[in-house]
Write an enzyme that holds these catalytic residues in place. Structure first.
Site, PDB file in Angstrom:
ATOM      1  N   GLU A 191       0.863  -1.187   0.000  1.00 65.15           N
ATOM      2  CA  GLU A 191       0.000   0.000   0.000  1.00 65.15           C
ATOM      3  C   GLU A 191       0.897   1.234   0.000  1.00 65.15           C
ATOM      4  O   GLU A 191       2.100   1.123   0.258  1.00 65.15           O
ATOM      5  CB  GLU A 191      -0.913  -0.001   1.244  1.00 65.15           C
ATOM      6  CG  GLU A 191      -1.846  -1.199   1.274  1.00 65.15           C
ATOM      7  CD  GLU A 191      -2.809  -1.193   2.446  1.00 65.15           C
ATOM      8  OE1 GLU A 191      -2.821  -0.202   3.224  1.00 65.15           O
ATOM      9  OE2 GLU A 191      -3.551  -2.185   2.586  1.00 65.15           O
ATOM     10  N   SER A 210       7.854  -1.457   2.585  1.00 58.91           N
ATOM     11  CA  SER A 210       8.742  -2.378   3.308  1.00 58.91           C
ATOM     12  C   SER A 210       8.060  -2.867   4.587  1.00 58.91           C
ATOM     13  O   SER A 210       8.206  -4.019   4.979  1.00 58.91           O
ATOM     14  CB  SER A 210      10.055  -1.676   3.658  1.00 58.91           C
ATOM     15  OG  SER A 210      10.718  -1.301   2.465  1.00 58.91           O
ATOM     16  N   THR A 220       1.333  -5.443  -9.902  1.00 54.83           N
ATOM     17  CA  THR A 220       1.826  -5.867 -11.216  1.00 54.83           C
ATOM     18  C   THR A 220       0.731  -6.625 -11.961  1.00 54.83           C
ATOM     19  O   THR A 220       0.074  -7.497 -11.396  1.00 54.83           O
ATOM     20  CB  THR A 220       3.068  -6.764 -11.049  1.00 54.83           C
ATOM     21  OG1 THR A 220       4.084  -5.999 -10.403  1.00 54.83           O
ATOM     22  CG2 THR A 220       3.586  -7.253 -12.385  1.00 54.83           C
ATOM     23  N   ARG A 269      32.114  -4.238 -33.573  1.00 53.00           N
ATOM     24  CA  ARG A 269      32.544  -2.830 -33.458  1.00 53.00           C
ATOM     25  C   ARG A 269      34.069  -2.730 -33.535  1.00 53.00           C
ATOM     26  O   ARG A 269      34.787  -3.388 -32.770  1.00 53.00           O
ATOM     27  CB  ARG A 269      32.051  -2.267 -32.120  1.00 53.00           C
ATOM     28  CG  ARG A 269      32.555  -0.885 -31.773  1.00 53.00           C
ATOM     29  CD  ARG A 269      31.939   0.162 -32.674  1.00 53.00           C
ATOM     30  NE  ARG A 269      32.376   1.502 -32.309  1.00 53.00           N
ATOM     31  CZ  ARG A 269      32.202   2.559 -33.096  1.00 53.00           C
ATOM     32  NH1 ARG A 269      31.613   2.434 -34.281  1.00 53.00           N
ATOM     33  NH2 ARG A 269      32.612   3.742 -32.704  1.00 53.00           N
ATOM     34  N   GLN A 282      28.118   0.317 -21.144  1.00 55.49           N
ATOM     35  CA  GLN A 282      29.497   0.819 -21.264  1.00 55.49           C
ATOM     36  C   GLN A 282      30.197   0.203 -22.476  1.00 55.49           C
ATOM     37  O   GLN A 282      30.880   0.883 -23.236  1.00 55.49           O
ATOM     38  CB  GLN A 282      30.267   0.480 -19.975  1.00 55.49           C
ATOM     39  CG  GLN A 282      31.594   1.190 -19.841  1.00 55.49           C
ATOM     40  CD  GLN A 282      31.426   2.692 -19.630  1.00 55.49           C
ATOM     41  OE1 GLN A 282      30.371   3.156 -19.231  1.00 55.49           O
ATOM     42  NE2 GLN A 282      32.466   3.448 -19.935  1.00 55.49           N
ATOM     43  N   GLY A 287      29.450   1.808 -25.632  1.00 59.59           N
ATOM     44  CA  GLY A 287      29.823   3.222 -25.753  1.00 59.59           C
ATOM     45  C   GLY A 287      28.579   4.085 -25.934  1.00 59.59           C
ATOM     46  O   GLY A 287      27.522   3.776 -25.382  1.00 59.59           O
ATOM     47  N   GLY A 288      28.703   5.128 -26.756  1.00 56.32           N
ATOM     48  CA  GLY A 288      27.590   6.070 -26.967  1.00 56.32           C
ATOM     49  C   GLY A 288      26.358   5.376 -27.518  1.00 56.32           C
ATOM     50  O   GLY A 288      25.221   5.744 -27.198  1.00 56.32           O
ATOM     51  N   GLU A 293       9.353  -7.337  -4.439  1.00 58.98           N
ATOM     52  CA  GLU A 293       9.416  -8.536  -3.578  1.00 58.98           C
ATOM     53  C   GLU A 293      10.420  -8.337  -2.426  1.00 58.98           C
ATOM     54  O   GLU A 293      11.216  -9.213  -2.104  1.00 58.98           O
ATOM     55  CB  GLU A 293       9.700  -9.796  -4.398  1.00 58.98           C
ATOM     56  CG  GLU A 293       8.549 -10.060  -5.357  1.00 58.98           C
ATOM     57  CD  GLU A 293       8.243 -11.511  -5.615  1.00 58.98           C
ATOM     58  OE1 GLU A 293       8.683 -12.371  -4.849  1.00 58.98           O
ATOM     59  OE2 GLU A 293       7.550 -11.759  -6.595  1.00 58.98           O
ATOM     60  N   THR A 298      12.741  -4.814  -1.028  1.00 53.31           N
ATOM     61  CA  THR A 298      13.946  -4.163  -1.568  1.00 53.31           C
ATOM     62  C   THR A 298      15.158  -5.006  -1.132  1.00 53.31           C
ATOM     63  O   THR A 298      15.063  -5.826  -0.211  1.00 53.31           O
ATOM     64  CB  THR A 298      14.111  -2.738  -0.998  1.00 53.31           C
ATOM     65  OG1 THR A 298      14.325  -2.849   0.420  1.00 53.31           O
ATOM     66  CG2 THR A 298      12.895  -1.866  -1.278  1.00 53.31           C
TER      67      THR A 298
HETATM   68  C1  LIG Z   1       7.019  -1.766 -10.682  1.00 50.80           C
HETATM   69  C2  LIG Z   1       6.612  -2.288  -9.348  1.00 50.80           C
HETATM   70  C3  LIG Z   1       5.846  -3.444  -9.258  1.00 50.80           C
HETATM   71  C4  LIG Z   1       5.443  -3.913  -8.002  1.00 50.80           C
HETATM   72  N1  LIG Z   1       4.618  -5.010  -7.933  1.00 50.80           N
HETATM   73  C5  LIG Z   1       4.033  -5.333  -6.737  1.00 50.80           C
HETATM   74  C6  LIG Z   1       2.994  -6.312  -6.688  1.00 50.80           C
HETATM   75  O1  LIG Z   1       2.646  -6.945  -7.685  1.00 50.80           O
HETATM   76  N2  LIG Z   1       2.401  -6.543  -5.498  1.00 50.80           N
HETATM   77  C7  LIG Z   1       2.756  -5.887  -4.357  1.00 50.80           C
HETATM   78  O2  LIG Z   1       2.171  -6.158  -3.315  1.00 50.80           O
HETATM   79  N3  LIG Z   1       3.749  -4.948  -4.381  1.00 50.80           N
HETATM   80  C8  LIG Z   1       4.384  -4.662  -5.546  1.00 50.80           C
HETATM   81  N4  LIG Z   1       5.361  -3.675  -5.588  1.00 50.80           N
HETATM   82  C9  LIG Z   1       5.706  -2.969  -4.376  1.00 50.80           C
HETATM   83  C10 LIG Z   1       7.127  -3.228  -3.905  1.00 50.80           C
HETATM   84  O3  LIG Z   1       7.218  -4.505  -3.340  1.00 50.80           O
HETATM   85  C11 LIG Z   1       7.498  -2.094  -2.945  1.00 50.80           C
HETATM   86  O4  LIG Z   1       7.716  -0.946  -3.745  1.00 50.80           O
HETATM   87  C12 LIG Z   1       8.707  -2.409  -2.112  1.00 50.80           C
HETATM   88  O5  LIG Z   1       8.403  -3.415  -1.196  1.00 50.80           O
HETATM   89  C13 LIG Z   1       9.252  -1.186  -1.365  1.00 50.80           C
HETATM   90  O6  LIG Z   1       8.241  -0.485  -0.712  1.00 50.80           O
HETATM   91  P1  LIG Z   1       8.165   1.133  -0.907  1.00 50.80           P
HETATM   92  O7  LIG Z   1       8.136   1.376  -2.371  1.00 50.80           O
HETATM   93  O8  LIG Z   1       7.043   1.636  -0.095  1.00 50.80           O
HETATM   94  O9  LIG Z   1       9.537   1.670  -0.353  1.00 50.80           O
HETATM   95  P2  LIG Z   1       9.887   2.043   1.178  1.00 50.80           P
HETATM   96  O10 LIG Z   1       9.463   0.932   2.079  1.00 50.80           O
HETATM   97  O11 LIG Z   1       9.361   3.406   1.452  1.00 50.80           O
HETATM   98  O12 LIG Z   1      11.463   2.094   1.116  1.00 50.80           O
HETATM   99  C14 LIG Z   1      12.208   3.245   0.694  1.00 50.80           C
HETATM  100  C15 LIG Z   1      13.679   2.946   0.936  1.00 50.80           C
HETATM  101  O13 LIG Z   1      13.908   2.755   2.345  1.00 50.80           O
HETATM  102  C16 LIG Z   1      14.566   1.512   2.552  1.00 50.80           C
HETATM  103  N5  LIG Z   1      14.106   0.918   3.811  1.00 50.80           N
HETATM  104  C17 LIG Z   1      12.827   0.841   4.287  1.00 50.80           C
HETATM  105  N6  LIG Z   1      12.813   0.243   5.505  1.00 50.80           N
HETATM  106  C18 LIG Z   1      14.095  -0.076   5.789  1.00 50.80           C
HETATM  107  C19 LIG Z   1      14.759  -0.703   6.897  1.00 50.80           C
HETATM  108  N7  LIG Z   1      14.054  -1.167   7.942  1.00 50.80           N
HETATM  109  N8  LIG Z   1      16.099  -0.838   6.861  1.00 50.80           N
HETATM  110  C20 LIG Z   1      16.823  -0.409   5.791  1.00 50.80           C
HETATM  111  N9  LIG Z   1      16.262   0.194   4.719  1.00 50.80           N
HETATM  112  C21 LIG Z   1      14.916   0.361   4.717  1.00 50.80           C
HETATM  113  C22 LIG Z   1      14.172   0.638   1.360  1.00 50.80           C
HETATM  114  O14 LIG Z   1      15.092  -0.404   1.130  1.00 50.80           O
HETATM  115  C23 LIG Z   1      14.161   1.682   0.249  1.00 50.80           C
HETATM  116  O15 LIG Z   1      15.487   1.864  -0.213  1.00 50.80           O
HETATM  117  C24 LIG Z   1       5.836  -3.229  -6.827  1.00 50.80           C
HETATM  118  C25 LIG Z   1       6.624  -2.085  -6.932  1.00 50.80           C
HETATM  119  C26 LIG Z   1       7.002  -1.593  -8.161  1.00 50.80           C
HETATM  120  C27 LIG Z   1       7.813  -0.331  -8.240  1.00 50.80           C
END
Ligand SMILES: Cc1cc2nc3c(=O)[nH]c(=O)nc-3n(C[C@H](O)[C@H](O)[C@H](O)COP(=O)(O)OP(=O)(O)OC[C@H]3O[C@@H](n4cnc5c(N)ncnc54)[C@H](O)[C@@H]3O)c2cc1C
Length: 384
Positions: free
Chosen positions: A131, A136, A162, A272, A341, A344-345, A368, A370
């Site tokens: 959401e 995370s 997705t 190339r 890289q 190149g260009g 799935e 970060t």
């Molecule tokens: C193209 C795309 C497709 C997706 N598909 C799905 C899907 O099909 N179903 C679904 O449910 N979700 C989906 N997601 C969601 C995805 O799993 C989340 O974007 C991801 O889990 C990160 O959550 P956030 O974007 O809120 O980032 P945040 O949680 O806000 O994180 C921001 C940054 O803070 C870091 N961070 C956060 N907490 C910590 C911590 N405790 N320690 C260290 N670092 C931390 C993170 O690593 C990140 O670098 C999708 C996302 C994208 C972009």
């Protein structure tokens, strides 16, 4: 021959499957990949080709009408499709992500209701955990589900879903008992035609542009009571157990993207010419190429080891799957950047596929969990 020689190699069936998917991807998917990226349109023709070859949801067991591929075979399919087009590889990958919660926890009746249409290719399945304010920290979700007689009524919004809009079914995690934290979350199957369900606007993204990513909304969305997956309160556990099985498939996607970049680089550097000879003759270029292939092969092996653990139900799957996903996605990012890289260009233009691969690779470090969250998962396993 000593049968132990077979303990660390893929079976003949796995090798044959790879050749089949490789051929199909080269013929039907490679020629479409640039256009899919440029138009941001879901590749229905690729879906049809995968469906005809029964490669769109290979993991569905035979008893539900599927072909019953094991985890290694599923990883091979995703890898070979991703080599051609990362967006298209989300067809088999997200069908798996959406349905593993059912395979792990649903009643037999529910499985018999919703898995056969996915196996036949009549329907696709998405997974809805995230959401806006709960990424995370997924357990902080606000989407609610409440009982109303013999129905459940869902309210809230999921984001980043997705293949939203092209999928017919959604596995949705929602809070059923706010007093219980993560243990008050349950999982449900929602169908696109259920009253109160709607798909929001499509995100404009850096990569995987042919796979729609959208919000999905639940406004008094009413579903029959038997659409709950497992017991109330078990949804978050099911969601995490699912990721143990599917993080490695994101790793397979990453390996496929990296391999696509290596293949493109190999042909380019032999063609190339600079300083009167092919750039492949320069040791500085050869070292980059060797590192790209070495890391990609290491990632590939980690994926298959994790997939083997998933099949055998080994207890260190959580570590292995997170490790495979992190290593493969970091590798894909590095390898695709190196590929640009080597071009190149020209690598910086849309005349060649490597800039798309570099953009596509980035998502594998984000979804799935970060790679920071996956490192936390690994550390937790190590620390006990
Ligand atoms: C193209 C795309 C497709 C997706 N598909 C799905 C899907 O099909 N179903 C679904 O449910 N979700 C989906 N997601 C969601 C995805 O799993 C989340 O974007 C991801 O889990 C990160 O959550 P956030 O974007 O809120 O980032 P945040 O949680 O806000 O994180 C921001 C940054 O803070 C870091 N961070 C956060 N907490 C910590 C911590 N405790 N320690 C260290 N670092 C931390 C993170 O690593 C990140 O670098 C999708 C996302 C994208 C972009």
């Amino acid at each position: 021959m000593d049968p132990s020689f077979d303990t660390y190699r893929l079976t003949d069936e796995h090798q044959m499957l790879r050749e089949t998917v490789h051929q199909l991807a080269s013929d039907k998917i490679v020629p479409r990949a640039a256009e899919v990226d440029a138009t941001s349109e879901f590749p229905w023709d690729v879906y049809d080709a995968l469906r005809k070859a029964e490669l769109h949801a290979v993991h569905i067991p035979e008893e539900y009408g599927g072909v019953g591929a094991d985890s290694i075979a599923t990883a091979i399919v995703i890898e070979e499709v991703a080599r051609a087009c990362a967006s298209s590889s989300l067809i088999p990958a997200v069908n798996k992500l959406g349905t593993v919660p059912l395979l792990l926890s649903a009643s037999e009746e529910l499985k018999r209701q919703v898995l056969p249409p996915v196996a036949s290719g009549e329907a696709m399945f998405s997974y809805a955990l995230s959401e806006r304010e709960a990424g995370s920290d997924a357990a902080a979700m606000r989407t609610r589900a409440a009982r109303d007689g013999d129905h459940w009524v869902l309210n809230g919004t999921k984001c980043w879903i997705t293949n939203a809009g092209v999928s017919s079914y959604y596995t949705v995690m929602a809070v059923t008992d706010p007093s219980q934290g993560a243990k008050g979350i349950s999982a449900f199957v929602v169908h696109k035609d259920d009253p109160g369900f709607s798909v929001g606007t499509k995100e404009r993204k850096l990569g995987i542009k042919g796979s729609p990513t959208c919000e999905i909304h639940f406004a008094d969305c009413t579903i029959p009571e038997d659409r709950i997956i497992g017991e109330p309160g078990t949804g978050f556990r099911t969601a995490l157990r699912t990721l143990d099985h599917t993080r490695l498939t994101i790793g397979a996607q990453a390996v496929g993207i990296a391999q696509g970049a290596i293949d493109a680089s190999l042909s380019y550097i032999k063609e190339r010419r600079q300083f009167g000879r092919p750039i492949a003759d320069f040791q500085g270029v050869q070292f980059i190429l060797a590192d790209m292939a070495m890391k990609t092969e290491a990632a590939r092996q980690l994926i298959y080891v994790a997939a083997g653990k998933a099949e055998r139900g080994e207890p260190d799957l959580t570590f292995a799957s997170a490790a495979a996903k992190v290593f493969a996605s970091d590798t894909a990012m590095q390898v695709t950047t190196d590929a640009v890289q080597l071009f190149g260009g020209y690598g910086y233009t849309t005349d060649f596929p490597v800039e798309r691969m570099m953009r596509d690779a980035k998502i594998t470090q984000i979804y799935e969990g970060t790679n920071q969250i996956n490192r936390m998962v690994m550390a937790r396993q190590l620390l006990g």
